[in-house]
Write a protein that holds these residues in place. Structure first.
Motif, PDB file in Angstrom:
ATOM      1  N   LEU A  66       0.861  -1.253  -0.009  1.00 42.52           N
ATOM      2  CA  LEU A  66       0.233  -0.032   0.153  1.00 42.52           C
ATOM      3  C   LEU A  66       0.823   1.283   0.072  1.00 42.52           C
ATOM      4  CD1 LEU A  66      -2.928  -0.728   2.517  1.00 42.52           C
ATOM      5  CD2 LEU A  66      -3.129  -0.443  -0.038  1.00 42.52           C
ATOM      6  N   GLY A  67       1.838   1.338   0.740  1.00 44.00           N
ATOM      7  CA  GLY A  67       2.826   2.476   0.720  1.00 44.00           C
ATOM      8  C   GLY A  67       3.570   2.374  -0.327  1.00 44.00           C
ATOM      9  N   ALA A  68       3.611   1.505  -1.058  1.00 47.23           N
ATOM     10  CA  ALA A  68       4.476   1.751  -2.483  1.00 47.23           C
ATOM     11  C   ALA A  68       3.603   2.155  -3.643  1.00 47.23           C
ATOM     12  CB  ALA A  68       4.987   0.133  -2.836  1.00 47.23           C
ATOM     13  N   TYR A  99     -10.638  10.539   2.299  1.00 45.81           N
ATOM     14  CA  TYR A  99     -10.548   9.943   3.572  1.00 45.81           C
ATOM     15  C   TYR A  99     -12.174   9.347   3.683  1.00 45.81           C
ATOM     16  CZ  TYR A  99      -6.192  11.500   5.232  1.00 45.81           C
ATOM     17  OH  TYR A  99      -4.699  11.637   5.517  1.00 45.81           O
ATOM     18  N   LEU A 100     -13.022  10.006   3.371  1.00 49.71           N
ATOM     19  CA  LEU A 100     -14.478   9.644   3.364  1.00 49.71           C
ATOM     20  C   LEU A 100     -14.474   8.058   2.702  1.00 49.71           C
ATOM     21  CD1 LEU A 100     -16.591  12.759   2.747  1.00 49.71           C
ATOM     22  CD2 LEU A 100     -16.297  11.319   5.199  1.00 49.71           C
ATOM     23  N   LEU A 101     -13.994   7.952   1.549  1.00 45.62           N
ATOM     24  CA  LEU A 101     -13.892   6.636   0.760  1.00 45.62           C
ATOM     25  C   LEU A 101     -13.464   5.669   1.439  1.00 45.62           C
ATOM     26  CD1 LEU A 101     -14.095   5.234  -1.962  1.00 45.62           C
ATOM     27  CD2 LEU A 101     -11.799   5.960  -2.752  1.00 45.62           C
ATOM     28  N   GLN A 102     -12.202   5.772   2.242  1.00 46.15           N
ATOM     29  CA  GLN A 102     -11.398   5.010   3.054  1.00 46.15           C
ATOM     30  C   GLN A 102     -12.310   4.702   4.195  1.00 46.15           C
ATOM     31  OE1 GLN A 102      -6.806   5.444   3.175  1.00 46.15           O
ATOM     32  NE2 GLN A 102      -7.627   7.448   2.369  1.00 46.15           N
ATOM     33  N   GLY A 112      -8.227   4.181  -2.127  1.00 49.98           N
ATOM     34  CA  GLY A 112      -8.231   5.202  -1.258  1.00 49.98           C
ATOM     35  C   GLY A 112      -6.749   5.750  -0.923  1.00 49.98           C
ATOM     36  N   ARG A 113      -5.764   4.749  -0.741  1.00 53.91           N
ATOM     37  CA  ARG A 113      -4.410   4.904  -0.680  1.00 53.91           C
ATOM     38  C   ARG A 113      -3.647   5.552  -1.847  1.00 53.91           C
ATOM     39  NH1 ARG A 113      -4.151   6.859   3.395  1.00 53.91           N
ATOM     40  NH2 ARG A 113      -1.808   6.892   3.326  1.00 53.91           N
TER      41      ARG A 113
END
Length: 419
Positions: free
Chosen positions: A54-56, A93-96, A108-109
């Motif tokens: 996810l970070g990548a 942020y709402l999506l996540q 989201g990320r």
């Protein structure tokens, strides 16, 4: 250089935008491991690997969009770019928060990576309104904003997450949208019309930007390489630290939140106050040396720690690394003209995002291989030690660039090197 005095009052607005952005980011950090486990039904080691990817993905979006956003801010100004990014971040942020499946979280990320690329415009704003000799301290204040966001964010995220894992995401959305409203009312433009330049899609990428910037000063490449390498060393904290703390010390969500709050507090103290006190005495080059030493020493302390109080000692020592990025960024900004600050910051963030693509999988894989029942060697601190080794490369690259820039522009650097 354009007259910057009319815009200095807006420095505080940009500071607030960065701080609230990081507050939102910090809020979700303690609950992300639990949310990944809840959505995927895997163990903590596998969740750490998922988080690494996810970070990548987040960083890959920054690699693509940071030069675009930096160049757009050189064309249309910093204000509209910053406001658009903050607004989209709130919606993201709402999506996540409402994600029913893991792939919603992935989407989201990725969107967050695009909006997070707006930091290139924020740093360009600071370069617009700050004289070259004072930029290290001003960039340090941006570090204070980052640090303060991590003081309150993780602690608040840990508390909210103990009620519901999704509540921190809703809180982050509210902060981002409030931030947008605040900026819409108070933020002034910093880039004068005469310093704007045309936007070209073919040049809105890191390679083209660096090629053009190198024409102004070859030292840009050394500083960008140093900042990228530093990003690779520093990304160990957001990518693996919560998982490392759980694996090495048995931390709870609350423990992780409080510890990350201490990381943020100590970093804010060093960059907001310590840098302003120490920089005139140490000079920028020695400050970078001290910062790299702090990261290396803290890595050893993390590895040896067995009690919670020892972890906090490591955090305090590691705060010295706040001396590294602002002086390097200040040197880098002096190497190019006022019209190219957005392009420069976009290139820096894009190259840094390559490190953020490599770093999370690298560190999470290191943790997975050196912790748990199938570990090669039981050494959960391996990601921290790896980070320390990479930080030394940063120091070498910075020294080389600083030496060349001093030869190229001795008059411009005289005030900083004589500190």
């Amino acid at each position: 250089m354009p007259d910057i005095k009319p815009h200095r009052a807006s420095f505080g607005i940009v500071f607030a935008i960065v701080m609230i952005d990081m507050l939102g980011f910090g809020i979700i950090t303690p609950v992300l491991p639990g949310l990944i486990i809840d959505l995927t039904h895997v163990d903590i080691g596998t969740a750490a690997e998922y988080a690494g990817w996810l970070g990548a993905g987040y960083a890959a979006m920054q690699f693509v969009f940071a030069p675009v956003i930096g160049n757009l801010s050189d064309r249309f100004g910093r204000r509209p770019v910053l406001l658009a990014a903050v607004f989209l971040l709130g919606l993201d942020y709402l999506l996540q928060a409402m994600a029913p499946h893991f792939w919603w979280l992935v989407a989201g990320r990725l969107i967050a990576g695009i909006t997070g690329a707006s930091f290139s415009a924020a740093y360009a704003y600071i370069a617009d309104v700050t004289p070259p000799e004072k930029r290290a301290a001003s960039f340090g204040l941006m570090g204070l904003a980052f640090g303060f966001g991590f003081v309150v964010g993780p602690a608040l995220g840990g508390l909210l997450g103990s009620v519901d894992a999704r509540l921190p995401f809703y809180a982050a959305a509210g902060l981002a949208l409030t931030n947008f409203t605040f900026g819409l009312i108070f933020l002034k433009e910093s880039l004068s019309l005469e310093n704007r330049r045309p936007f070209n899609w073919r040049k809105a990428n890191a390679i083209s930007s660096l090629r053009a910037l190198r024409g102004q000063s070859p030292t840009v490449l050394w500083f960008v390489a140093a900042l990228g390498t530093w990003q690779l060393a520093h990304v160990v904290y957001p990518s693996v630290w919560p998982y490392f703390a759980i694996a090495a010390y048995g931390f709870s969500v609350r423990d992780v939140g409080l510890a990350l709050a201490m990381v943020g507090f100590s970093s804010a103290l060093v960059q907001g106050l310590g840098l302003r006190i120490a920089l005139p005495k140490l000079g920028e080059q020695r400050a970078v040396v001290l910062g790299v030493f702090g990261l290396c020493a803290s890595a050893v302390l993390y590895t040896l720690a067995r009690e919670h109080w020892q972890v906090y000692v490591a955090i305090a020592v590691g705060a010295l690394q706040g001396f590294v990025q602002p002086p390097i960024s200040a040197y880098n900004s002096r190497a190019v003209d006022a019209r190219s600050q957005g392009e420069l910051q976009g290139a820096v963030q894009s190259i840094g995002s390559i490190a953020a693509i490599i770093g999370p999988p690298m560190y999470t894989q290191a943790l997975a291989r050196f912790s748990g029942p199938d570990a090669i060697i039981d050494l959960p601190g391996m990601p921290m030690l790896l980070s320390a080794g990479i930080s030394v490369i940063t120091l070498v690259l910075f020294w080389k660039g600083a030496s060349l820039l001093k030869q190229e522009k001795p008059d411009q650097l005289s005030s900083s090197t004589s500190q």
